[in-house]
Write an enzyme that holds these catalytic residues in place. Structure first.
Site, PDB file in Angstrom:
ATOM      1  N   GLY A  66     -20.867  24.198 -96.840  1.00  0.00           N
ATOM      2  CA  GLY A  66     -21.203  22.922 -96.228  1.00  0.00           C
ATOM      3  C   GLY A  66     -20.133  21.870 -96.428  1.00  0.00           C
ATOM      4  N   ARG A  99     -23.167  32.846 -94.977  1.00  0.00           N
ATOM      5  CA  ARG A  99     -22.176  33.543 -94.153  1.00  0.00           C
ATOM      6  C   ARG A  99     -20.867  33.682 -94.918  1.00  0.00           C
ATOM      7  NH1 ARG A  99     -25.011  29.974 -91.250  1.00  0.00           N
ATOM      8  NH2 ARG A  99     -26.173  30.717 -89.417  1.00  0.00           N
ATOM      9  N   TYR A 126     -36.263  15.131 -94.919  1.00  0.00           N
ATOM     10  CA  TYR A 126     -35.103  15.179 -95.814  1.00  0.00           C
ATOM     11  C   TYR A 126     -35.355  14.307 -97.041  1.00  0.00           C
ATOM     12  CZ  TYR A 126     -30.230  14.450 -97.321  1.00  0.00           C
ATOM     13  OH  TYR A 126     -29.062  14.350 -98.043  1.00  0.00           O
TER      14      TYR A 126
END
Length: 313
Positions: A11, A36, A140
């Site tokens: 990120g 990934r 969030y």
């Protein structure tokens, strides 16, 4: 020597934190993990491809590599999270819960970033204190408040060394943001350097911001701080600069006079921005572990423009 695992390393923060920690603690001692494969992160140190929601795989990685410090950076951000709140809860809280449980089992320290997104409801918007009632309006923010409480629980109940800061918007010249309310403060620099008119999604709202080098340094300084001095732990207000879109626009125009900006308000982002603090009181972080920012809007703007120009976009 520390053995560090960064989950969510691909990120915005993790991709830069990985290199920063490897420069301090040595490449072989900092393990980057992400869902990934990431060739850049695997290039100068160990990389683990895994889903942190897979608790057994996560625990195996910690045990096998003798990890003693976990940086849990897995999260869906504010604007993205509002598009799929249930997914945001499952990912954000699932990653944190696994991190805390594994840290308890293997005696690890844990850093998990909180955010200005944790604030909401009726609280002082200017110079927001460290300790106020938090009633966030986004999933969030709900995850961040819950994360602060859960991290404190694991510290008081099990003795897990949990630590956290409430990050403002993070501005970087390396990695583009991904779905946050403060993303405009990065995107505006790229538009200016490319000679494009910038269309801003929020207007007339102050938000705290921080340049990535200060954010990276804050994480390391907090994790290296003497635990006897930490009274708050989860989570410290930290601050660097606060501005509106108009202020950052005018700062850029001092260097690029032809730059132009218009507005097309995103109601979701505008609403989120208005629910957050205008500025934070970070006196507790300054007193308890010596926090002090090194970058302001002017110096950051010089550095951002120079760095983006080098990319030859």
């Amino acid at each position: 020597m520390k053995k560090i695992l960064i989950v969510g390393a691909g990120g915005q923060i993790g991709s830069e934190l990985t290199g920063y920690l490897r420069s301090i603690y040595g490449g072989s001692n900092v393990f980057a993990a992400d869902l990934r494969h990431n060739e850049a992160l695997a290039g100068d140190g160990p990389f683990i491809q895994m889903d942190v929601l897979d608790r057994d795989r996560y625990a195996y990685a910690v045990h096998k590599n003798g990890i003693d410090t976990i940086f849990n950076l897995v999260a869906l951000l504010s604007a993205t999270g509002e598009k799929n709140p249930q997914l945001a809860w499952n990912i954000n809280m699932g990653a944190l819960n696994n991190s805390l449980e594994i840290a308890r089992e293997y005696n690890c320290s844990v850093f998990t970033p909180s955010s200005i997104g944790a604030f909401g409801g009726d609280f002082p918007r200017d110079n927001t204190p460290q300790d106020v009632v938090m009633q966030p309006d986004t999933m969030y923010g709900v995850c961040k408040v819950t994360g602060e409480l859960l991290s404190n629980y694991y510290y008081t109940r099990y003795g897990v060394d949990t630590r956290s800061v409430r990050f403002p918007g993070i501005i970087s010249n390396v990695t583009l943001p991904g779905g946050g309310t403060t993303d405009y403060a990065v995107e505006i620099y790229y538009a200016a350097v490319k000679g494009e008119k910038f269309v801003c999604p929020v207007r007339d709202v102050y938000m705290d911001m921080m340049y990535m080098p200060d954010a990276l340094r804050a994480m390391v300084e907090l994790m290296e701080a003497d635990p006897k001095n930490l009274r708050h732990r989860n989570s410290f207000n930290i601050a660097s600069m606060s501005f509106t879109p108009e202020i950052i626009y005018n700062e850029i125009r001092k260097r690029i006079p032809d730059f132009r900006m218009t507005y097309r308000i995103d109601p979701v982002k505008q609403g989120i921005a208005e629910s957050w603090p205008n500025s934070l009181d970070d006196s507790c972080a300054r007193e308890e572990w010596g926090w002090k920012p090194q970058w302001d809007l002017s110096s950051m703007t010089d550095d951002m423009i120079a760095a983006i120009r080098k990319k030859n976009l």
